[in-house]
Design a protein around this motif. Structure first.
Motif, PDB file in Angstrom:
ATOM      1  N   UNK A   1       0.815  -1.216   0.000  1.00 57.91           N
ATOM      2  CA  UNK A   1       0.000   0.000   0.000  1.00 57.91           C
ATOM      3  C   UNK A   1       0.851   1.271   0.000  1.00 57.91           C
ATOM      4  N   UNK A   2       2.171   1.146   0.089  1.00 56.52           N
ATOM      5  CA  UNK A   2       3.073   2.297   0.047  1.00 56.52           C
ATOM      6  C   UNK A   2       3.637   2.470  -1.365  1.00 56.52           C
ATOM      7  N   UNK A   3       3.894   3.714  -1.750  1.00 59.41           N
ATOM      8  CA  UNK A   3       4.389   3.931  -3.118  1.00 59.41           C
ATOM      9  C   UNK A   3       5.874   3.602  -3.261  1.00 59.41           C
ATOM     10  N   UNK A   4       6.631   3.675  -2.154  1.00 60.87           N
ATOM     11  CA  UNK A   4       8.075   3.399  -2.193  1.00 60.87           C
ATOM     12  C   UNK A   4       8.736   4.206  -3.312  1.00 60.87           C
ATOM     13  N   UNK A   5       8.405   5.462  -3.377  1.00 66.01           N
ATOM     14  CA  UNK A   5       8.793   6.315  -4.508  1.00 66.01           C
ATOM     15  C   UNK A   5      10.291   6.286  -4.778  1.00 66.01           C
ATOM     16  N   UNK A   6      11.060   6.541  -3.746  1.00 67.53           N
ATOM     17  CA  UNK A   6      12.504   6.651  -3.941  1.00 67.53           C
ATOM     18  C   UNK A   6      13.124   5.310  -4.313  1.00 67.53           C
ATOM     19  N   UNK A   7      12.671   4.242  -3.662  1.00 68.40           N
ATOM     20  CA  UNK A   7      13.212   2.915  -3.944  1.00 68.40           C
ATOM     21  C   UNK A   7      12.891   2.488  -5.371  1.00 68.40           C
ATOM     22  N   UNK A   8      11.655   2.699  -5.798  1.00 70.59           N
ATOM     23  CA  UNK A   8      11.259   2.319  -7.160  1.00 70.59           C
ATOM     24  C   UNK A   8      12.034   3.143  -8.185  1.00 70.59           C
ATOM     25  N   UNK A   9      12.210   4.434  -7.911  1.00 72.76           N
ATOM     26  CA  UNK A   9      12.980   5.276  -8.830  1.00 72.76           C
ATOM     27  C   UNK A   9      14.427   4.806  -8.912  1.00 72.76           C
ATOM     28  N   UNK A  10      14.995   4.415  -7.780  1.00 72.25           N
ATOM     29  CA  UNK A  10      16.367   3.899  -7.795  1.00 72.25           C
ATOM     30  C   UNK A  10      16.465   2.642  -8.655  1.00 72.25           C
TER      31      UNK A  10
END
Length: 723
Positions: A570-579
């Protein structure tokens, strides 16, 4: 007596938060007894461990509460918290025996609250204050205002403490759009070069005449010869006095000034207006009004903002001229010049009109300072699609807004556990957007649903949004149900006759993202290939290779995203996914991919050993009891496991895989079989089981658990009839 860090009003007992704003801040508890906790407040805690009936949360050493499973917004066994994780909970109450009852908090980050306070026993103070000083009765009003602003992380009274010209009092707004004069602030003495604080301006405002006593000369003063400047140029005018016209897009009341977010055709900027700490300036100026502002451009904590000297509400022809200028600029800037599908995909090209409409809606939301909420399934394909839009939109938001954290405020990606946009997700979204509207005067968002929202299973959720007049854009590589085409504002989905069977949502949305922001086109070229699990079209394989991603590298990215999509789904994990997708040199994706393969191979081996194979009317079935022979609440999720199992075991066109659990099952077939047709036929064969389609895209069917055996037989028979 202290003052509230949100609104600045006096608080009895030296506290730092008033009763109406108790739920707007999160507390770090440093007490030592449960009875020091305050019911209805939100507290930061640490997961201690699980029990059959809930989760134990440590609020402080020796102070532990229970978050009962009935308080969760999901099943306990699907909660992804681990012991030691930092979480946020609400205290419902403390019992006579010292037991602490906790409630779920939808907010799980500091930035989702309006402030942070430390509660040390029965006293409370700001984190940066010494505990002995927090909430003392001898604090000055000026200090309260300063600290309030810092705690709220908004443009606060500190802005005015930094001002060297002493102009803190403002002009009021008359009923006819004229400025009401506020007298020059009283002169104050400064010791050893110290700058005047919020108290100085509070004192100055006592001499200011803010009633409706304007004189003709007052209006002439703001209508003078000062030249209007574009908001987009303010970063080059720090220290200058400027005039600008624009539309108010939000109003925030901090512990110090009132902050108006104002936009013109070139950008958006915060305008701070100060009367007294926590007092609403220009109370008759609302979101959507057109205003003219004279003020000084300042750099506040690295962000450009304007300190208001005078603010006038424009009406009539003057307001119409500004609105017309904004509308013309918005139309010119929002519509992309055209669509150039990645890899020249002809199927995507057939959807050009819809994709351009979707791109225009997204760009328009950015220009109108409307938040964008992206909903997508928590799958590799869904994350690729959501990340593609994110990559395109964030630079546009940064260009449009002066505040450094605007990209977190105006863009949110919320993955879905299921690929259906149901009432649970829609209720969550409606609650958040209405809170933001009522608490922060925020505009209602644009909802972008990718890989979800196009089937009738999502109808109830979309209907809830439509009640509030919220714009929704749906983009799906699968054929949409006819009912959905009538329910959403913009829908991009292939017609039946145009489908070639090899288009993924990630590939479709990557081309959409390139239309939204052509500057990131090169960043997106490998994403379509990542979105496919099998049979990736050659055009996308070649495009990824040209971008520097060979087949092995693409597979690593796909597997890494799939694994991370599952955890904290349910979390976007924005920074991790972008990495992973854009910044990784190879080590991160390779490491996560290795974990993916180990976990998947273990589960596939277990499942294979426990598959029951049977033949019905010439169709070979693999039936797996997913309750008994999978770890349902650990990786891999059942749909992904069955996908892989079916790919490995299917031999020819007459093969089906069925995974059946307590009250749900998943269907995978080598032939083109409609899951909805299977569910309808199974409902006829097992009329007492209440069989329904729960997820068309993932082949999910739900039923009453007491009729499991009957449903299994009915589904197998229904599938066999359709081969």
């Amino acid at each position: 007596m202290g003052s509230c860090i949100i609104c600045g009003v006096d608080v009895d007992g030296g506290g730092r938060i008033c009763d109406p704003h108790q739920e707007d801040v999160v507390f770090d508890f440093q007490g030592n007894a449960p009875d020091q906790l305050v019911p209805d407040r939100f507290y930061r805690g640490v997961v201690d461990g699980y029990a059959e009936f809930g989760v134990f949360i440590d609020l402080a050493p020796g102070v532990t509460g229970l978050l009962h499973r009935s308080e969760l917004d999901r099943r306990l066994d699907s909660l992804d918290w681990e012991p030691g994780d930092e979480v946020f909970v609400q205290v419902k109450g403390v019992r006579d025996n010292g037991n602490i009852d906790l409630a779920w908090s939808i907010r799980q980050a500091d930035r989702e609250f309006r402030g942070v306070l430390v509660q040390d026993g029965d006293t409370e103070h700001l984190p940066e204050e010494d505990a002995d000083e927090g909430g003392s009765d001898d604090e000055s009003a000026g200090d309260d205002g300063d600290e309030s602003a810092n705690a709220d992380d908004e443009s606060g009274a500190e802005t005015y403490a930094e001002a060297s010209d002493g102009t803190g009092a403002e002009a009021a707004v008359g009923d006819a759009g004229t400025e009401v004069d506020t007298t020059e602030p009283a002169e104050t003495e400064e010791d050893d070069g110290d700058e005047p604080g919020a108290e100085t301006f509070a004192e100055a405002s006592e001499t200011a005449d803010v009633a409706d006593e304007s004189e003709p000369d007052d209006a002439d003063e703001i209508e003078g010869d000062r030249e209007r400047v574009d908001i987009g140029t303010l970063s080059e005018a720090v220290g200058d006095s400027v005039r600008m016209d624009g539309e108010v897009v939000s109003v925030r009341q901090t512990g110090g000034p009132t902050v108006f977010e104002v936009r013109d055709e070139t950008g958006v900027v915060d305008v701070a207006a100060f009367v007294d700490p926590g007092t609403r300036a220009y109370p008759n100026v609302e979101v959507g009004d057109v205003v003219r502002i004279d003020g000084e451009v300042e750099s506040h904590r690295g962000d450009v903002q304007v300190e208001s000297e005078a603010l006038v509400l424009l009406e009539g022809a003057d307001a119409d001229a500004v609105r017309r200028r904004l509308a013309e600029a918005l139309t010119d800037e929002a519509r992309p010049d055209g669509l150039q599908p990645l890899a020249g995909d002809e199927t995507v090209a057939q959807l050009a009109d819809g994709l351009l409409d979707a791109a225009e809606a997204i760009r328009r939301a950015v220009l109108e300072s409307r938040p964008i909420v992206v909903r997508h399934p928590a799958t590799a394909d869904g994350y690729v699609a959501g990340a593609a839009v994110e990559r395109a939109v964030l630079p546009l938001i940064r260009d449009e807004h002066a505040k450094s954290d605007a990209e977190y405020h105006y863009f949110t990606r919320r993955p879905l556990d299921d690929p259906v946009y149901g009432m649970d997700a829609a209720t969550n979204d409606a609650t958040r957007m209405l809170q933001d509207r009522d608490r922060h005067d925020e505009k209602l968002p644009l909802f972008l649903l990718v890989g979800t929202g196009s089937t009738v299973e999502s109808a109830d959720g979309i209907d809830l949004l439509s009640v509030y007049g919220v714009d929704a854009v749906v983009v799906d590589a699968e054929v949409a149900d006819p009912e959905t085409r009538e329910a959403v504002d913009t829908l991009v989905s292939p017609e039946i006759e145009s489908i070639e069977g090899d288009l993924s949502t990630g590939a479709l949305v990557a081309s959409l993202a390139s239309a939204v922001n052509d500057d990131v086109r090169d960043d997106l070229r490998h994403l379509p290939a990542v979105s496919y699990w099998a049979d990736t079209p050659d055009r996308y394989v070649d495009l990824a290779r040209d971008a520097g991603y060979d087949v092995e590298r693409v597979a690593e990215l796909r597997e890494a995203i799939a694994l991370e999509a599952y955890y904290q789904s349910y979390q976007d994990k924005r920074e991790l996914v972008a990495d992973l997708l854009f910044e990784d040199g190879g080590n991160l994706a390779a490491h996560v991919s290795e974990q993916f393969r180990e976990k998947l191979e273990t589960e596939v081996a277990t499942a294979t050993a426990n598959v029951v194979t049977e033949a019905v009317d010439g169709v070979e079935f693999d039936v797996l009891d997913t309750d008994g022979y999978t770890h349902r609440y650990d990786f891999p999720p059942t749909p992904l496991l069955l996908d892989d199992l079916h790919r490995r075991r299917a031999n020819g066109e007459s093969h089906a895989t069925v995974g059946i659990g307590t009250d749900e099952l998943y269907v995978r077939t080598s032939a083109d079989v409609s899951v909805r047709d299977v569910a309808e036929r199974a409902a006829e064969l097992a009329p007492a089981a209440d069989v329904t389609t729960a997820g068309l895209r993932e082949g999910k069917i739900e039923f009453l658990s007491g009729e499991r055996d009957a449903v299994e037989d009915a589904v197998v028979a229904a599938i066999a009839e359709r081969f």
